[in-house]
Scaffold this motif. Structure first.
Motif, PDB file in Angstrom:
ATOM      1  N   SER A 206      34.719  -9.928   5.177  1.00  0.00           N
ATOM      2  CA  SER A 206      35.145  -9.023   6.025  1.00  0.00           C
ATOM      3  C   SER A 206      35.427  -7.710   5.534  1.00  0.00           C
ATOM      4  O   SER A 206      34.815  -6.748   5.768  1.00  0.00           O
TER       5      SER A 206
ATOM      6  N   ALA B 129      32.165  -6.301   4.138  1.00  0.00           N
ATOM      7  CA  ALA B 129      31.382  -5.797   5.506  1.00  0.00           C
ATOM      8  C   ALA B 129      31.797  -4.391   5.485  1.00  0.00           C
ATOM      9  O   ALA B 129      30.985  -3.498   5.832  1.00  0.00           O
TER      10      ALA B 129
ATOM     11  N   TYR C 160      33.562  -8.789  11.892  1.00  0.00           N
ATOM     12  CA  TYR C 160      33.412 -10.199  10.957  1.00  0.00           C
ATOM     13  C   TYR C 160      34.552 -10.949  11.313  1.00  0.00           C
ATOM     14  O   TYR C 160      34.130 -12.302  11.396  1.00  0.00           O
TER      15      TYR C 160
ATOM     16  N   ARG D 147      33.922 -15.007  12.185  1.00  0.00           N
ATOM     17  CA  ARG D 147      34.220 -15.953  11.334  1.00  0.00           C
ATOM     18  C   ARG D 147      35.320 -16.879  11.433  1.00  0.00           C
ATOM     19  O   ARG D 147      35.287 -18.084  11.429  1.00  0.00           O
TER      20      ARG D 147
END
Length: 161
Positions: free
Chosen positions: A32, A35, A145, A149
């Motif tokens: 994350s 990202a 993200y 996830r």
């Protein structure tokens, strides 16, 4: 296990990550933050100025500053509940002629002069404005993200139990 569908803030995120096994929590958080750092890195590359004048011998070709932008995870400062990424500019050496094709170095040792200026050159900042422009978008990328996830990893855990 804690309810992972209702994560609203940082405390809820931290509690959700503690419920996941260490390795999975660390990987999810690293992905994350990566990202979010990618959003900043792309904006820095977009804003990096490109020299358009005549290039004299011994100077880097246009676009070197854009190519020198990178992001990297700092493992020493990262753990299960904290991940640190660095977005910067490669600046190890001054430019040298290399290889058969000539100038192949990706070091932009002069990046700080472009960002902050010198006594003979006005500043043309690109790093700080990129961060300021995209910091909220980076946070949104991190949230997106995590929202994707964490449920995937919880579903995998339920399958294996």
């Amino acid at each position: 296990m804690a309810e992972l569908q209702n994560i609203a803030g940082l405390k809820e995120l931290q509690a959700a990550l503690k419920e996941l096994p260490d390795r999975i929590a660390k990987n999810v958080l690293r992905g994350s933050v990566n990202a979010g750092a990618s959003v900043i890195t792309n904006e820095v590359q977009t804003r990096a100025p490109v020299y358009t004048g005549e290039v004299s011998q011994g100077h880097p070709p246009p676009g070197t500053l854009k190519r020198a932008v990178y992001q990297k995870q700092i493992r020493e400062l990262s753990g299960q509940l904290k991940q640190t990424f660095y977005v910067g500019v490669r600046k190890g050496k001054q430019y040298q002629k290399q290889g058969k094709k000539g100038n192949l170095s990706q070091d932009a040792w002069y990046a700080k002069f472009v960002e902050f200026g010198t006594s003979k050159m006005a500043a043309r900042p690109f790093m700080r404005p990129a961060f300021e422009a995209k910091k909220s978008e980076a946070v949104e990328a991190i949230k997106a993200y995590l929202e994707k996830r964490i449920p995937e990893e919880v579903a995998k855990l339920k399958v294996y139990k």
